[in-house]
Design a protein around this motif. Structure first.
Motif, PDB file in Angstrom:
ATOM      1  N   ASP A 132       0.778  -1.010  -0.029  1.00 16.08           N
ATOM      2  CA  ASP A 132      -0.132   0.281   0.201  1.00 16.08           C
ATOM      3  C   ASP A 132       1.034   1.604   0.338  1.00 16.08           C
ATOM      4  OD1 ASP A 132      -2.280   1.532   0.158  1.00 16.08           O
ATOM      5  OD2 ASP A 132      -3.168   1.451   1.968  1.00 16.08           O
ATOM      6  N   ARG A 133       1.620   1.509  -0.910  1.00 20.99           N
ATOM      7  CA  ARG A 133       2.718   3.014  -1.215  1.00 20.99           C
ATOM      8  C   ARG A 133       2.125   2.589  -2.828  1.00 20.99           C
ATOM      9  NH1 ARG A 133       8.273   1.479   1.526  1.00 20.99           N
ATOM     10  NH2 ARG A 133       8.448   1.637  -1.191  1.00 20.99           N
ATOM     11  N   ILE A 134       2.469   4.273  -3.123  1.00 24.29           N
ATOM     12  CA  ILE A 134       2.831   5.068  -4.187  1.00 24.29           C
ATOM     13  C   ILE A 134       3.613   4.646  -5.067  1.00 24.29           C
ATOM     14  CG2 ILE A 134       4.371   7.128  -2.887  1.00 24.29           C
ATOM     15  CD1 ILE A 134       0.915   7.285  -5.430  1.00 24.29           C
ATOM     16  N   GLU A 135       4.328   4.328  -4.393  1.00 27.72           N
ATOM     17  CA  GLU A 135       5.690   3.878  -5.526  1.00 27.72           C
ATOM     18  C   GLU A 135       5.295   2.673  -5.975  1.00 27.72           C
ATOM     19  OE1 GLU A 135       6.088   4.615  -2.457  1.00 27.72           O
ATOM     20  OE2 GLU A 135       7.595   6.173  -2.280  1.00 27.72           O
ATOM     21  N   ALA A 136       4.197   1.699  -5.717  1.00 27.43           N
ATOM     22  CA  ALA A 136       4.104   0.646  -6.181  1.00 27.43           C
ATOM     23  C   ALA A 136       3.014   1.027  -8.064  1.00 27.43           C
ATOM     24  CB  ALA A 136       2.784  -0.459  -6.076  1.00 27.43           C
ATOM     25  N   VAL A 137       2.374   2.395  -7.592  1.00 28.12           N
ATOM     26  CA  VAL A 137       1.440   2.616  -8.783  1.00 28.12           C
ATOM     27  C   VAL A 137       1.705   4.051  -9.556  1.00 28.12           C
ATOM     28  CG1 VAL A 137      -0.453   1.896  -7.785  1.00 28.12           C
ATOM     29  CG2 VAL A 137       0.164   3.593  -7.318  1.00 28.12           C
ATOM     30  N   LEU A 138       1.236   4.396 -10.236  1.00 27.30           N
ATOM     31  CA  LEU A 138       1.113   5.435 -11.090  1.00 27.30           C
ATOM     32  C   LEU A 138       1.069   6.580 -10.025  1.00 27.30           C
ATOM     33  CD1 LEU A 138       2.226   7.524 -13.657  1.00 27.30           C
ATOM     34  CD2 LEU A 138      -0.748   6.897 -14.177  1.00 27.30           C
ATOM     35  N   ASP A 139       1.655   7.270  -9.706  1.00 28.34           N
ATOM     36  CA  ASP A 139       1.255   8.824  -8.962  1.00 28.34           C
ATOM     37  C   ASP A 139       1.037   9.670  -9.626  1.00 28.34           C
ATOM     38  OD1 ASP A 139       1.407  10.776  -7.035  1.00 28.34           O
ATOM     39  OD2 ASP A 139       3.420  11.085  -6.591  1.00 28.34           O
ATOM     40  N   TYR A 140      -0.310   9.741  -9.674  1.00 29.22           N
ATOM     41  CA  TYR A 140      -1.573  10.582 -10.160  1.00 29.22           C
ATOM     42  C   TYR A 140      -0.747  13.025 -10.191  1.00 29.22           C
ATOM     43  CZ  TYR A 140      -4.240  11.133  -6.129  1.00 29.22           C
ATOM     44  OH  TYR A 140      -4.999  10.537  -5.212  1.00 29.22           O
ATOM     45  N   ASP A 141      -0.244  12.886  -8.872  1.00 32.50           N
ATOM     46  CA  ASP A 141       0.384  14.313  -8.842  1.00 32.50           C
ATOM     47  C   ASP A 141       1.155  14.565  -9.967  1.00 32.50           C
ATOM     48  OD1 ASP A 141      -0.569  14.228  -6.442  1.00 32.50           O
ATOM     49  OD2 ASP A 141       1.425  14.337  -5.328  1.00 32.50           O
ATOM     50  N   PHE A 142       2.158  14.051 -11.081  1.00 28.79           N
ATOM     51  CA  PHE A 142       2.586  14.443 -12.101  1.00 28.79           C
ATOM     52  C   PHE A 142       2.029  14.653 -12.928  1.00 28.79           C
ATOM     53  CE2 PHE A 142       2.853  10.331 -14.697  1.00 28.79           C
ATOM     54  CZ  PHE A 142       3.248  10.282 -15.808  1.00 28.79           C
ATOM     55  N   ILE A 143       0.718  14.484 -13.326  1.00 26.54           N
ATOM     56  CA  ILE A 143      -0.082  14.692 -14.268  1.00 26.54           C
ATOM     57  C   ILE A 143      -0.645  15.940 -14.180  1.00 26.54           C
ATOM     58  CG2 ILE A 143      -1.927  14.070 -15.560  1.00 26.54           C
ATOM     59  CD1 ILE A 143      -1.827  10.769 -14.523  1.00 26.54           C
ATOM     60  N   ARG A 144      -1.296  15.953 -12.689  1.00 28.80           N
ATOM     61  CA  ARG A 144      -1.535  17.252 -12.695  1.00 28.80           C
ATOM     62  C   ARG A 144      -0.293  18.862 -12.484  1.00 28.80           C
ATOM     63  NH1 ARG A 144      -1.664  20.361  -7.979  1.00 28.80           N
ATOM     64  NH2 ARG A 144      -2.959  21.703  -7.640  1.00 28.80           N
ATOM     65  N   THR A 145       0.831  18.401 -11.872  1.00 31.62           N
ATOM     66  CA  THR A 145       2.266  18.719 -12.027  1.00 31.62           C
ATOM     67  C   THR A 145       2.027  19.432 -13.544  1.00 31.62           C
ATOM     68  OG1 THR A 145       2.648  18.620 -10.113  1.00 31.62           O
ATOM     69  CG2 THR A 145       4.150  19.863 -11.149  1.00 31.62           C
ATOM     70  N   GLY A 146       2.365  18.314 -13.997  1.00 36.72           N
ATOM     71  CA  GLY A 146       3.027  18.126 -15.342  1.00 36.72           C
ATOM     72  C   GLY A 146       2.205  19.319 -16.227  1.00 36.72           C
ATOM     73  N   ILE A 147       0.673  19.098 -16.374  1.00 36.53           N
ATOM     74  CA  ILE A 147      -0.401  19.288 -16.397  1.00 36.53           C
ATOM     75  C   ILE A 147      -0.169  21.465 -16.447  1.00 36.53           C
ATOM     76  CG2 ILE A 147      -3.090  20.007 -17.164  1.00 36.53           C
ATOM     77  CD1 ILE A 147      -3.072  17.327 -16.634  1.00 36.53           C
ATOM     78  N   ARG A 148      -0.325  22.152 -15.419  1.00 35.04           N
ATOM     79  CA  ARG A 148      -0.128  22.720 -14.579  1.00 35.04           C
ATOM     80  C   ARG A 148       1.468  23.731 -15.361  1.00 35.04           C
ATOM     81  NH1 ARG A 148      -3.651  24.992 -11.931  1.00 35.04           N
ATOM     82  NH2 ARG A 148      -5.248  23.718 -10.676  1.00 35.04           N
ATOM     83  N   GLU A 149       2.957  22.521 -15.214  1.00 37.42           N
ATOM     84  CA  GLU A 149       3.678  22.559 -15.574  1.00 37.42           C
ATOM     85  C   GLU A 149       3.829  23.590 -17.377  1.00 37.42           C
ATOM     86  OE1 GLU A 149       6.853  20.653 -14.629  1.00 37.42           O
ATOM     87  OE2 GLU A 149       6.317  21.614 -12.481  1.00 37.42           O
ATOM     88  N   LEU A 150       2.647  22.657 -18.042  1.00 34.99           N
ATOM     89  CA  LEU A 150       3.005  22.694 -20.061  1.00 34.99           C
ATOM     90  C   LEU A 150       1.650  23.774 -19.927  1.00 34.99           C
ATOM     91  CD1 LEU A 150       3.271  21.088 -22.410  1.00 34.99           C
ATOM     92  CD2 LEU A 150       0.726  19.607 -21.800  1.00 34.99           C
ATOM     93  N   VAL A 151       0.707  24.572 -19.343  1.00 31.64           N
ATOM     94  CA  VAL A 151       0.065  25.566 -19.713  1.00 31.64           C
ATOM     95  C   VAL A 151       0.237  26.302 -19.542  1.00 31.64           C
ATOM     96  CG1 VAL A 151      -2.277  24.053 -19.590  1.00 31.64           C
ATOM     97  CG2 VAL A 151      -2.040  25.453 -17.839  1.00 31.64           C
ATOM     98  N   ALA A 152       0.930  27.135 -18.538  1.00 33.18           N
ATOM     99  CA  ALA A 152       1.717  28.244 -18.179  1.00 33.18           C
ATOM    100  C   ALA A 152       3.512  28.670 -19.172  1.00 33.18           C
ATOM    101  CB  ALA A 152       2.640  27.627 -16.503  1.00 33.18           C
ATOM    102  N   GLY A 153       3.539  27.801 -19.259  1.00 35.04           N
ATOM    103  CA  GLY A 153       4.341  28.172 -20.415  1.00 35.04           C
ATOM    104  C   GLY A 153       4.585  28.087 -21.696  1.00 35.04           C
TER     105      GLY A 153
END
Length: 121
Positions: free
Chosen positions: A50-71
């Motif tokens: 039951d650890r985040i390292e075992a699955v895809l962390d959706y934080d990277f998607i949210r953060t990546g989208i925010r960086e993508l649209v800010a630029g």
């Protein structure tokens, strides 16, 4: 890759303020855009821990989208959706992604949007 266990990771209703569109009023000021992303992820087996390292962390998607649209400014929703899909497909475990964008404030009685589905191969 042999199929194992498939999970869908979902980021639903992410609201961003960004440059998007080709009309003069859209070029003059950022607007509200809502993004929905569904990522199909194949794992060799269900996560044993039951650890985040075992699955895809959706934080990277949210953060990546925010960086993508800010630029940058996107002229087309189709281009925005393609860029978000490419971001998600950077993770080798992702086998398919569905991206939907929506501009809710263009018309008083309807939102306008785009949806794409992208996969590997």
């Amino acid at each position: 890759m042999a199929k194992g266990t498939r999970f869908a990771t979902i980021l639903d209703g992410l609201e961003v303020t960004m440059g998007l569109g080709i009309h003069p009023e859209e070029l003059a000021a950022p607007q509200r855009v809502i993004l929905n992303v569904r990522i199909e992820v194949d794992y060799p087996a269900p996560p044993a821990e039951d650890r985040i390292e075992a699955v895809l962390d959706y934080d990277f998607i949210r953060t990546g989208i925010r960086e993508l649209v800010a630029g940058r400014h996107f002229n087309l929703q189709e281009t925005l959706c393609e860029a978000v899909a490419a971001l998600c497909l950077r993770d080798d475990r992702v086998c398919e992604v569905t991206v939907r964008s929506s501009k809710p404030d263009i018309y008083p009685d309807a939102a306008v949007g785009c949806e794409i589905v992208r996969g590997r191969g």
